[in-house]
Design an enzyme around this catalytic site. Structure first.
Site, PDB file in Angstrom:
ATOM      1  N   ASP A 106       0.845  -1.207   0.000  1.00  0.00           N
ATOM      2  CA  ASP A 106       0.000   0.000   0.000  1.00  0.00           C
ATOM      3  C   ASP A 106       0.878   1.254   0.000  1.00  0.00           C
ATOM      4  OD1 ASP A 106      -2.325   1.476   0.005  1.00  0.00           O
ATOM      5  OD2 ASP A 106      -2.613   1.362   2.179  1.00  0.00           O
ATOM      6  N   LYS A 123       2.894   3.323  -6.001  1.00  0.00           N
ATOM      7  CA  LYS A 123       2.574   2.239  -6.939  1.00  0.00           C
ATOM      8  C   LYS A 123       3.760   1.805  -7.795  1.00  0.00           C
ATOM      9  CE  LYS A 123      -0.876   3.040  -4.811  1.00  0.00           C
ATOM     10  NZ  LYS A 123      -0.748   2.437  -3.483  1.00  0.00           N
ATOM     11  N   ASP A 169      -3.469  -2.791  -2.320  1.00  0.00           N
ATOM     12  CA  ASP A 169      -4.495  -1.755  -2.402  1.00  0.00           C
ATOM     13  C   ASP A 169      -4.257  -0.900  -3.652  1.00  0.00           C
ATOM     14  OD1 ASP A 169      -6.651  -0.134  -1.711  1.00  0.00           O
ATOM     15  OD2 ASP A 169      -5.455   1.180  -0.431  1.00  0.00           O
ATOM     16  N   ASN A 170      -5.260  -0.169  -4.030  1.00  0.00           N
ATOM     17  CA  ASN A 170      -5.184   0.775  -5.173  1.00  0.00           C
ATOM     18  C   ASN A 170      -4.746   0.093  -6.456  1.00  0.00           C
ATOM     19  OD1 ASN A 170      -3.837   2.488  -2.550  1.00  0.00           O
ATOM     20  ND2 ASN A 170      -5.748   3.238  -3.444  1.00  0.00           N
ATOM     21  N   GLU A 195     -10.649   5.218  -1.631  1.00  0.00           N
ATOM     22  CA  GLU A 195     -10.953   5.595  -0.254  1.00  0.00           C
ATOM     23  C   GLU A 195     -11.661   6.937  -0.173  1.00  0.00           C
ATOM     24  OE1 GLU A 195      -8.020   4.525  -1.478  1.00  0.00           O
ATOM     25  OE2 GLU A 195      -6.311   5.575  -0.601  1.00  0.00           O
TER      26      GLU A 195
HETATM   27 MG    MG Z   1      -3.858   2.684  -0.489  1.00  0.00          MG
END
Ligand code: MG
Length: 252
Positions: A172, A175, A200-201, A232
């Site tokens: 997380d 990226k 995530d993401n 989020e």
């Molecule tokens: Mg995140």
């Protein structure tokens, strides 16, 4: 869109507009992270992880947007933790400790522990105080620095845990590092057969294209399920969380 949703979107935009500083410092540049800490210490019940998470979600929705996994995608992480029931856990990207609290409060195995890397010294300090407020300090080690520069710390943690590898990894952070940090984990045997890797993401719009492609092309190595949700605190912006099981190649 409601006024509250518009305000959250604007607050997110403000952080993104300051991207250069955001990337360098891990902070939005307007003191929202420190304000979050004050809010949590003031409003959340001490020793109550759920109360701490609720306070963080409320702050992100009503004051300033934060890059926590949040309350929409959080249950995906919860389900993954229930599935893998891990003992040795790694998180890369602590930020202010939201997911560390979420993860640590659900570690049920005897002796289970989370090692969490955060590149920003200020965020590390905030996260440690929030984790302490949630009563979870004994379950979490927050390490200041980038994972790829502190492999020795991760190896030592596994040694102390008497664990050959991490049972569960939560990615997380920025990226651009997902792919290379996953490869570091694999090359250093820090993930083993059956380890869970949650990221995530991973949405098509903002997720790391190289890691998304890797997951698609290497289904024999990483058996993956993509859970679609939204970013989020931004219900109108699509995002997803991937949950993968690492598989060692079958010996013939
Ligand atoms: Mg995140």
């Amino acid at each position: 869109m409601t006024l509250a949703a518009l305000s959250t979107a604007f607050s997110c935009l403000k952080a993104v507009m300051n991207m250069k500083k955001f990337l360098a410092t891990g902070q939005a540049g307007d003191g929202r992270e420190k304000a979050l800490l004050d809010y949590v210490l003031r409003t959340a019940e001490k020793g109550n992880p759920l109360s701490v998470l609720n306070a963080m979600d409320t702050y992100a929705k009503t004051s300033s947007w934060l890059m926590n996994i949040g309350d929409d995608k959080g249950p995906i992480l919860d389900k993954a933790l229930q599935k893998y029931n891990p003992r040795a856990v790694l998180e890369i990207g602590t930020f202010c400790g939201y997911s560390a609290v979420r993860i640590a409060s659900q570690l049920l195995k005897e002796g289970s522990k989370l090692l969490s890397f955060e590149m920003s010294p200020d965020n590390s300090n905030i996260a440690r105080q929030i984790i302490e407020h949630a009563g979870l300090s004994s379950k979490v080690d927050v390490v200041e620095g980038k994972f790829n520069e502190h492999l020795d710390v991760a190896k030592q943690f596994l040694e102390e845990m008497n664990s050959p590898h991490f049972d569960f990894v939560f990615l997380d952070h920025w990226k651009v590092y997902y792919m290379s940090d996953y490869l570091l984990l694999k090359e250093n045997a820090m993930v083993g057969n059956g380890s869970g890797i949650c990221a995530d993401n991973m949405g098509a719009l903002v997720g790391p294209a190289d890691f998304r492609k890797y997951l698609k092309k290497h289904a024999e190595e990483l058996e993956t399920c993509e859970h679609k949700s939204n970013a989020e605190y931004l219900s109108w912006f699509p995002d997803s969380v991937t949950v993968s099981t690492f598989k060692l190649p079958t010996q013939l």
